[in-house]
Each structure stands twice: as structure tokens, then as C-alpha cells.
Enzyme design. Structure first.
Site, PDB file in Angstrom:
ATOM      1  N   LYS A  87       0.834  -1.213   0.000  1.00 45.14           N
ATOM      2  CA  LYS A  87       0.000   0.000   0.000  1.00 45.14           C
ATOM      3  C   LYS A  87       0.864   1.257   0.000  1.00 45.14           C
ATOM      4  O   LYS A  87       0.407   2.342  -0.346  1.00 45.14           O
ATOM      5  CB  LYS A  87      -0.940   0.020   1.215  1.00 45.14           C
ATOM      6  CG  LYS A  87      -2.189  -0.820   1.028  1.00 45.14           C
ATOM      7  CD  LYS A  87      -3.339  -0.366   1.916  1.00 45.14           C
ATOM      8  CE  LYS A  87      -3.112  -0.614   3.378  1.00 45.14           C
ATOM      9  NZ  LYS A  87      -3.093  -2.019   3.777  1.00 45.14           N
ATOM     10  N   GLN A 411      -6.791   1.950  12.533  1.00 45.73           N
ATOM     11  CA  GLN A 411      -6.556   3.266  11.955  1.00 45.73           C
ATOM     12  C   GLN A 411      -5.252   3.839  12.503  1.00 45.73           C
ATOM     13  O   GLN A 411      -4.812   3.466  13.582  1.00 45.73           O
ATOM     14  CB  GLN A 411      -7.723   4.203  12.291  1.00 45.73           C
ATOM     15  CG  GLN A 411      -9.055   3.715  11.757  1.00 45.73           C
ATOM     16  CD  GLN A 411     -10.158   4.735  11.983  1.00 45.73           C
ATOM     17  OE1 GLN A 411     -10.382   5.597  11.170  1.00 45.73           O
ATOM     18  NE2 GLN A 411     -10.832   4.632  13.114  1.00 45.73           N
TER      19      GLN A 411
END
Lengths: 855, 91
Positions: A87, A411
């Protein structure tokens, strides 16, 4: 400009050198402490942190001519040591999507709410005046009718200022983060057990573990860098084993040494079964139990939080109640959880249960448990958190490197912002809560407020589900959200988006403000869209899952008229608080005047660094009481008013620049001989220089106890082992709705896909949300791979494509679908039920039917 | 040209075989094997998307346990930095 040959040769050589150094572990220490160009004076190099998952990987950004040109893993960030997952390719590209929001938008046609249409471009002054007018009017009318929904993606100081505005400026507790959807059960577990939030261990525990157990966690896809570390540990020692305890097969299962598939909620029984036999066979750690633990039981007949009035119902008000019991009474409560009964409840064989138990019964094994959403998003999420800690505590699998119970975050700053700043409806910074007078007094001291000023917020406000229930009920007039996408990620979207059969006009009647970087489902419901600076377009701070605070520096300017959320907040706050005073002083100036000049509409500092450093000094006063005499007296209960000390130093934070110089540090951070040292293993005695909690234990703990540990933040220095029984899911499959539906995340798309779906390659790799089904179910229903089906629950229905070749392999009777796809909007069928203690919804077991769409 | 480097981690006994297979991927060069199970590679391609498309397939190679990105330079990616203007790629 295209690279010339020498530049290309140089870049490639640098790429090879960095990868080789990362592979051999020889890279640490080679990253620059100051901005230095890699090649050419026009290139700047800045410290950063990945803005995707909760791993919190450090990265270094290079920029030239105002744009990023490269990103690489930061070898000096101890969370990832130079590694990133793939990513990382997109950390840059997400800044440059074609539809970045660059101008404020004001909705002119409310009849088009729910679509991208009906907006006009506006100036910042117009937009801010309108937002502030609506907020001030709603606030003055009835402050229970305003709400803010924040995020675990909000940087620490933005969250800090927002919480201060909402709690001290507006004196409202109607503020909650999206972390309520992913972390709240872990938080309540930690607070109930240890009286302090967040894991005691760290990622480095992976490097010493003999056994790694994933419970309801698809680490391979959701935390790839950490899973890579798990794999490295296994390769480095062939005796290291990985057990995957899960409700469906995932990529994480594919590489596990043993996979145990359990029936939904079987985790409650499995953990109690292990505890039962640890005690019956006397294989628990007797000294650890004697030195460290106290035992309790809680209210058990608490039903399910499936309806609006649950929290205030008779049972809803008893969910937190506990009572002390003896060790023997605790053992007696475990008695029903025999191998056979547990096997019946969980579907796991007796042999496998015994194997799992035998790991905990072996005093020599270092066991590391990781868990995520399978545990937390659970109608008894807090209870499962209790039970996992229970077995680790009974077996003393705690404190030694390689031994800990660790809830992963989803997160980048769920810990740093939502939990540590306390952007929840019941919290204040640094583990303080609104309904505790001593906590309010301490907060008033740090915020320079009159004593008792915060008594107005002594009652917790609306938690996340309550905010959206009240919005749909027409009881919220003003909602502001930032760093999240509630219109896609919330439960029961059929209701919350006003699509149900009943009158749910609230979302259309309320004034909704969305601070965003791209158009999302949520901006479709906005009355005003405020374009925000993204990631390294401003300076910020994240706190990751292992208590590591890290700074990301500003590297480039935001596009167009997009502005920093911190500036948006100041401009709205100054308008809303106009003519408000605190002890005769202008309220805005009292709260924010040291940072922001409201007349100049700008910060009082030349650089974002200087501003952040100044704000940080106030924020870290919460964990450094000696910085404020009034706070210090409350912390030590100098006049005996409260009968308890706060021990705020247990979460001690360092001066701001230390986090830049050290590429992030895990709290508590201690000043030793002028040097700030992190703590990797909380509550474990040993040299601070090696990462142990030497100074915390010296100040508040006890030396010489079992395992070299001292749980000095816990009541009587003893964590609570609370008995929590098996309880079935909130919904049970029946003839009408025969399947459990589990929703979740897959590698390519992060959360609701607002960033990653704008990247063509990611979208090509995973273009559609598929419904993973067991082949036997597909066959039984007369379906085939690729069929379109209607998934129907008691709440709504969606159309989706069936897959038997998807990323997960569910057992019969169980389905999986990811939630990244706006066009599928799987949460239209999602139940509202939440854990009664943590108020975190259960996204893993909504009961549904599946029928083929003809034609 | 987008240049990136990665460390591909493997089951030790399959590392050599993986290293032989990797050059078949577009733009991939194998540079070294470290510690018996980590393969250092570079990828050169037109865009970040192309690089991702190649490297994301590597997890599917038998014996690969992890694909770690270390460095990516995209100053020549025309989808991020179009030739002819620093801001042309922005909305």
C-alpha cells in the site's frame, strides 16, 4: 522532467542499497535527523508516518517542486524498521486524485440531498459564516441537538483542539470518533481490567514469541507489515507456531500452523474453557495470581442493545456493574465450560481445545495473542476482551518479551487521537472521564478554566450509534464530521440514510457539514463541504497500536483552496464563540488565543512546526503534571479532597521535538539524565534503557512481585479478572434469515475506499465487493459463482455478486462481504446491535437471507 | 520510469526457486538473497500502478510469505507528475 541517466542510476542504486539494508537489518541509524537532499538541492526530505492502517509504519517523503517524488520506509521508526506493505506505493498517489476537493461547496438544493448534485462553489468566508451560524443557532437553541463525529485518522493535535472546542467551548459531550466502530470494546476491556487504556506490550513482542495466536484477526490483509514480522519470526525459529482462531478462513489462515474455526460467539466459551482447565489442573501461575490479580463477576442478564431505548432501560443501566468474588467463586463460575460443552458451543473439537489449552498450561512458552474486529465488533465485545486477558493473566503470559495480549488497531491514530486525546462522548484527555470530578478538576487546571466549569459536561454525551439514531429521529440539528465516511461505514444505513419505510427525515432536515478531501457517500448528504488538507499537506501526529507517538512533517502544499482542518476549526470556533466569555475574558481567546489570532485569521506562528510544538506543550501537561502547579496538586490529591491520586505520569509524553529526533517513541516516555527514553513493556520492571517500565514502577509500583511486574495503575495494583459467560449472538439464524453475514476489510481497499478506490491498479486488483459463500451453500441454493443475489436482513437489502473463489472461505451458513464498495453499500443490511458496555456495533453477525436475482 | 525496491520474504527452502521465478515479472531485477530467505529486488515500470500490478501478484508465488516495499521513486510517473507542468496532475 524525465530523469537523466545519472539520476536514474543514482536512484536505482539508492533503492537497492536501502532494500539490502532493510533486509539485513543494518539500516537503523542511517536515516537523516535533518532535512537533507538525496540528490540535488531542490529535493526536500521529511519524516512521516503511513496514513493507512494502525501499524503506524514510519516513512520518509522526498519532494521537489512542490510535489512528492518518492517515499521509502523509515529504518529508524522502530514499528516497521524500514519496511512497508505494498500500500506504500499509494501513499503519494492518494494526494493526486483527479477529483480532490479544492473549493468549499454549499448545498443550494436540499431536495437533491443524497446525491452529488445541488451544490455551488463558495468562498471560505461564505462557507465558514454559514457553518458557524448554523452551529451557533443550534447550540444556543438546545445543545443536545448538535454533534461532531471524528476519527482515528484525525491527527493528535487536531483531535485535541476539536475536543477542547467541543467540551470546553461548547460544553457538549456530543462528540465521538469512528474508533467507536473498531476499538471501543478493547478500550472498555483495558479500562475495566487495568484502569488504563492500551496494550502493555509492543510489536517487538513478535520477535520473542514462541506461539502467536490470532483471534478474529485477518492480519495478513489488514496489518501486512506486522504479519510480515510474524512470518519472519516463524522463519527464524521453526519451533514458533501460529494458531489462527477464527470464524472463517482468510489469507491469515493460509499460512497458520493450525486453524481453528469456531461458531459465532464461541470465543467466549473457548476462553472460559481454557481458564477452567488452567485452574482445575493447577496449571495457572499461582504466584502471579497471588501477587497481581483480583476476581470479579458482573451483570450478565443484559439482553441486547438492539433498540433506541436500551442504554436507559433498567438492564441497560446495569451493564457496567461488577462485584468482587473469591478465586474459588471464579473457578466455580467456570465449571460449566467443560471440553464437551465448549466444543458443542464453539464447534471446535475437544482435541483442538485441549491443544490450545496446553499452550497456556506450558509455563515455558511465550504466547502472544493478537485480536482485532472479530473480537471487538461483537455483541459481547467487551466480554471477549476480558476473557482473552483473563487467560493471559492466569497463565502469566504477560510482561515478559514475547508474552502479551494485544488488541491491534485499524486506523493510524485510533490510539493517539481517539483514545489518548479522548475524543469520545465520555472521555477527556489521557484516560480521564467526564463523570469523575477529580478528572474534570484536572482538565480545568490544564485548560486554565475556572473550577467546576466542566461540571456542565459531567454526563456523557451521545455515543456513535446514538448520534445517528438521533439524527434519523430528527433530534440532531447540526452534525459535523471529519476524517471519516459515516454514510458508508455506519450500521443500518437503510435507517440512517433515511431510506426506510418509516419516516426518517432527520438526515434531510439536519444541517450537515463534512470536512473532506474527496467526494464520498457522506458529502452527498452534506449541506456544506469543507475541502481539507490531506496527510503530508500539513504537519500532524499519529499514535499507533503499540503506544508509539510519531510526527509527520508537512512536505507539500494542499491543492487549490483546500485548508488545514486545524484552521477550519479555529475559524468556526471564533465565530461560534463570539461574545462568549470565561471569567470575563473572551472565550475563544481563553481557549485558543495563545495559538490563533482571530483578527488576523491566522495562527500566531510562522510555521506549523512552531504551532504544533506549542499546542503539544499544553497537551502533554496532561501526562506531566509537574508542568502545572494546579494540576500537580490535583494529581497528588494534595488536600485530600478526592482520596485518590491520578498517577497521570503513567502516560507520560515527551517534548514535541523528541518525537521527530527519535522517529517516534512509545509512551510512557521518561526523562533520564536529560535524555527521553520510551517504554516498550509497561508494568514490567527492568532498565528503562532497554524499554522496561523502571521509572513508572519506581514512582507508583512495587518491586519484587511475580514476573517482575507491577500493575501500578490498577486499583490496589491488581488487574481484575472478571468472569464473563458465553452468550449467543444478538441474532440467531432462522428459516427467514438463515445466514450470518460478516463484513470486513481486504488488502487493496482501505475502509470505505475513498482513497484507495481512486487508484486504478487497486481498483483493477479488487474491482467489486463480492459475497464470499461456502460452495456447499451455493450449491444448495442452486446458485453458481458469479450469480447476482439479493441479500436481505431485517434491516434492508442489497444486491451483490456471489463468489466461491473470493479472498475468504466461510464455513457453511456464514457469509463475508467487504464494505469498501459504495455501489454495493453492504451496510444497508447491517444490524444496529452493539456491545452494551462499549457501544461498539457488531459488524460480524447480521442474519440474512440470500436469493437469486433473476434476469 | 518509476523505480522501486522491495524485499520479498520466502519460506527458506523455496527462496532460490522464488528468486528464479521473479525475473519473469515485468521490470523486475533480483539483486541479492539476504539471510537465506529475503530477496532484494528492484522494479522498473512506467507508472506506480504498473509497479503495484506486478508486485501485488508476487504474494501468489509458492513459497512467498511477504512482499515489503522499501523505496519507490515516482518523479517520472506521468499520472502523478505529468510532463509539462508541476500542477497539471491536480484537480
Amino acid at each position: 522532467m524525465t530523469m537523466d541517466v545519472s539520476r536514474r542510476t543514482f536512484v536505482k542504486a539508492a533503492a537497492i542499497a536501502m532494500a539490502t539494508a532493510a533486509a539485513t537489518g543494518s539500516m537503523a541509524g542511517c536515516a537523516p535527523k535533518v532535512n537533507e537532499p538525496l540528490n540535488g538541492s531542490a529535493t526536500t526530505k521529511t519524516l512521516s508516518v503511513c496514513r493507512f492502517c494502525g501499524c503506524g509504519c514510519g516513512v520518509i517523503c522526498e519532494a521537489r517542486n512542490g510535489k512528492l517524488i518518492s517515499v521509502y520506509g523509515d529504518p529508524d521508526n522502530d514499528s516497521n524498521r524500514g519496511l512497508n506493505c505494498v500500500k506504500g506505493y499509494y501513499l503519494s498517489k492518494i494526494l493526486y486524485g483527479e477529483d480532490r476537493l479544492t473549493t468549499p461547496l454549499i448545498r443550494e438544493d436540499n431536495s437533491l440531498k443524497g446525491t452529488d448534485q445541488g451544490f455551488r462553489e463558495a468562498t471560505w468566508t461564505e462557507a465558514l459564516d454559514l457553518v458557524a451560524d448554523k452551529l451557533r443557532t443550534a447550540w444556543k437553541n438546545d445543545k443536545s441537538r448538535i454533534a461532531y463525529w471524528g476519527s482515528g485518522q484525525q491527527p493528535i493535535l487536531e483531535g485535541y483542539a476539536t475536543a477542547k472546542f467541543w467540551k470546553a467551548g461548547l460544553r457538549s459531550n456530543n462528540i465521538d470518533p469512528n474508533a467507536r466502530l473498531c476499538m471501543a470494546s478493547a478500550v472498555v476491556g483495558f479500562m475495566n481490567i487495568f484502569q488504563t487504556d492500551e496494550p502493555a506490550g509492543c510489536y517487538a513482542d513478535i520477535d520473542d514469541a514462541d506461539v502467536i495466536i490470532t483471534w478474529g484477526a485477518n492480519m495478513a490483509e489488514a496489518h501486512p507489515m506486522l504479519y510480515s514480522r510474524v512470518m519472519s519470526r516463524k522463519i527464524s525459529n521453526e519451533n514458533v507456531k501460529h494458531y489462527d482462531v477464527t470464524t472463517l478462513r482468510t489469507r491469515t489462515s493460509a499460512t497458520a500452523d493450525k486453524v481453528m474455526i469456531f461458531k459465532p460467539n464461541g470465543d467466549l466459551a473457548i476462553t472460559n474453557c481454557i481458564a477452567r482447565y488452567l485452574i482445575e489442573n493447577e496449571t495457572y501461575d499461582k504466584q502471579f495470581v497471588a501477587d497481581h490479580l483480583q476476581f470479579k463477576q458482573g451483570t450478565e442478564d443484559i439482553g441486547n442493545a438492539t433498540y433506541d431505548g436500551y442504554d436507559k432501560s433498567d438492564i441497560g443501566q446495569t451493564v457496567d456493574k461488577v462485584q468482587s468474588i473469591t478465586f474459588e467463586e471464579y473457578a466455580a463460575r467456570l465449571d460449566p465450560y467443560t471440553w464437551e460443552y465448549t466444543s458443542e458451543l464453539s464447534g471446535v473439537s475437544v482435541e483442538d481445545l485441549q491443544e490450545l489449552y496446553s499452550l497456556f498450561a506450558n509455563p515455558d512458552l511465550r504466547i502472544l495473542s493478537f485480536w482485532t474486529m472479530g473480537v471487538n465488533q461483537h455483541n459481547r465485545g467487551t466480554w471477549v476482551n476480558h476473557n482473552l486477558h483473563n487467560i493471559h493473566l492466569l497463565a502469566a503470559k504477560y510482561g515478559r518479551p514475547g508474552c502479551t495480549a494485544f488488541s491491534l488497531t485499524g486506523q493510524p491514530s485510533a490510539c493517539g487521537t481517539a483514545r489518548e486525546v479522548g475524543t469520545f462522548s465520555h472521555r477527556l484527555p489521557a484516560d480521564l472521564v467526564v463523570n469523575n470530578a477529580q478528572h474534570r478538576r484536572y482538565t480545568e487546571a490544564v485548560w486554565n478554566l475556572p473550577e467546576n466549569y466542566l461540571d456542565d459536561i459531567a454526563t456523557p454525551g451521545f455515543h456513535t450509534t446514538k448520534i445517528f439514531r438521533e439524527l434519523s429521529n430528527g433530534n440532531i440539528d447540526f452534525l459535523w464530521s471529519a476524517n471519516n465516511n459515516w454514510a458508508q461505514s455506519m450500521t443500518n444505513l437503510t435507517r440512517f440514510l433515511g431510506r426506510g419505510a418509516e419516516d426518517k427525515r432527520g438526515i434531510f432536515d439536519a444541517f450537515i457539514v463534512v470536512s473532506e478531501v474527496y467526494p464520498t457517500m457522506s458529502t452527498k448528504y452534506a449541506n456544506v463541504v469543507l475541502p481539507s488538507a490531506m496527510w503530508v499537506e500539513r504537519e500532524g501526529q499519529f499514535g499507533n497500536g503499540e503506544r508509539r507517538t510519531a510526527v509527520f512533517e508537512k512536505a507539500v502544499e494542499p491543492p487549490g483552496d483546500a485548508r488545514w482542518d486545524q484552521w477550519q476549526l479555529m475559524e468556526i470556533a471564533k465565530r461560534v464563540l463570539v461574545d462568549e466569555t470565561i471569567e470575563g475574558e473572551d472565550a475563544f481567546d481563553r481557549l485558543f488565543g495563545q495559538w490563533y489570532d482571530k483578527d488576523r485569521a491566522d495562527f500566531r506562528f510562522d510555521t506549523e512546526r512552531e504551532l504544533c510544538r506549542s499546542m503539544w506543550e499544553e497537551y502533554r501537561t496532561f501526562s506531566n503534571p509537574s508542568m502545572n502547579a494546579r494540576a500537580a496538586a490535583i494529581n497528588s490529591d494534595a488536600d485530600g479532597t478526592f482520596g485518590a491520586t491520578l498517577k497521570m505520569e503513567a502516560k507520560q509524553l515527551a517534548p514535541y521535538d523528541e518525537y521527530i529526533y527519535n522517529h517516534g517513541m512509545t509512551w510512557p516516555v521518561r526523562e533520564v539524565d536529560g535524555k527521553w527514553l520510551p517504554t516498550k513493556w509497561r508494568f514490567t520492571d527492568g532498565p528503562q534503557e532497554e524499554g522496561y517500565d523502571e521509572y513508572g514502577i519506581a514512582q507508583y509500583g512495587d518491586a519484587g512481585l511475580a514476573g517482575g511486574m507491577s500493575f501500578y495503575k490498577s486499583a490496589n495494583h491488581k488487574p481484575s479478572v472478571v468472569f464473563r459467560p458465553y452468550e449467543p449472538p444478538a441474532e440467531i439464524p432462522d428459516a427467514d434469515y438463515p445466514f450470518y453475514l460478516c463484513t470486513g476489510r481486504l488488502l487493496e481497499h482501505w475502509h470505505t475506499g475513498t482513497m484507495t478506490r481512486r487508484v486504478e491498479a487497486l481498483n483493477n486488483a479488487l474491482p467489486e465487493a463480492l459475497l464470499d459463500m461456502n460452495p456447499a451453500d451455493v450449491s444448495r441454493l442452486g446458485l453458481k459463482n458469479g450469480d447476482r443475489v439479493k441479500v436481505t436482513s431485517r434491516f434492508g437489502e442489497v444486491e451483490i455478486t456471489v463468489s466461491t473463489a473470493g479472498r475468504t472461505v466461510p464455513p457453511e451458513g456464514y457469509l463475508f462481504a467487504p464494505f469498501f464498495a459504495e455501489e454495493t453499500l453492504i451496510n444497508l443490511v447491517q444490524q444496529e446491535a452493539y456491545c452494551p458496555l462499549s457501544k461498539e456495533p457488531d459488524f460480524k453477525k447480521t442474519c440474512v437471507s440470500v436469493t437469486k436475482v433473476e434476469g | 520510469m518509476v523505480i522501486s525496491s522491495l524485499v520479498v520474504e520466502c519460506v527458506p527452502e523455496k527462496t532460490e526457486a522464488v528468486a528464479r521465478e521473479l525475473p519473469a515479472f515485468s521490470g523486475v531485477e533480483v539483486h541479492s538473497i539476504e539471510q537465506g530467505y529475503k530477496i532484494v529486488i528492484t522494479v522498473e515500470s512506467e507508472t506506480v500502478d504498473d509497479s503495484y500490478a506486478e508486485t501485488s501478484k508476487m504474494i501468489g508465488i509458492d513459497g512467498v510469505t511477504g512482499v515489503n516495499l522499501i523505496y519507490v521513486n515516482f518523479e517520472d510517473d506521468p499520472t502523478i507528475n505529468p510532463v509539462g507542468g508541476d500542477d497539471a496532475g491536480r484537480a
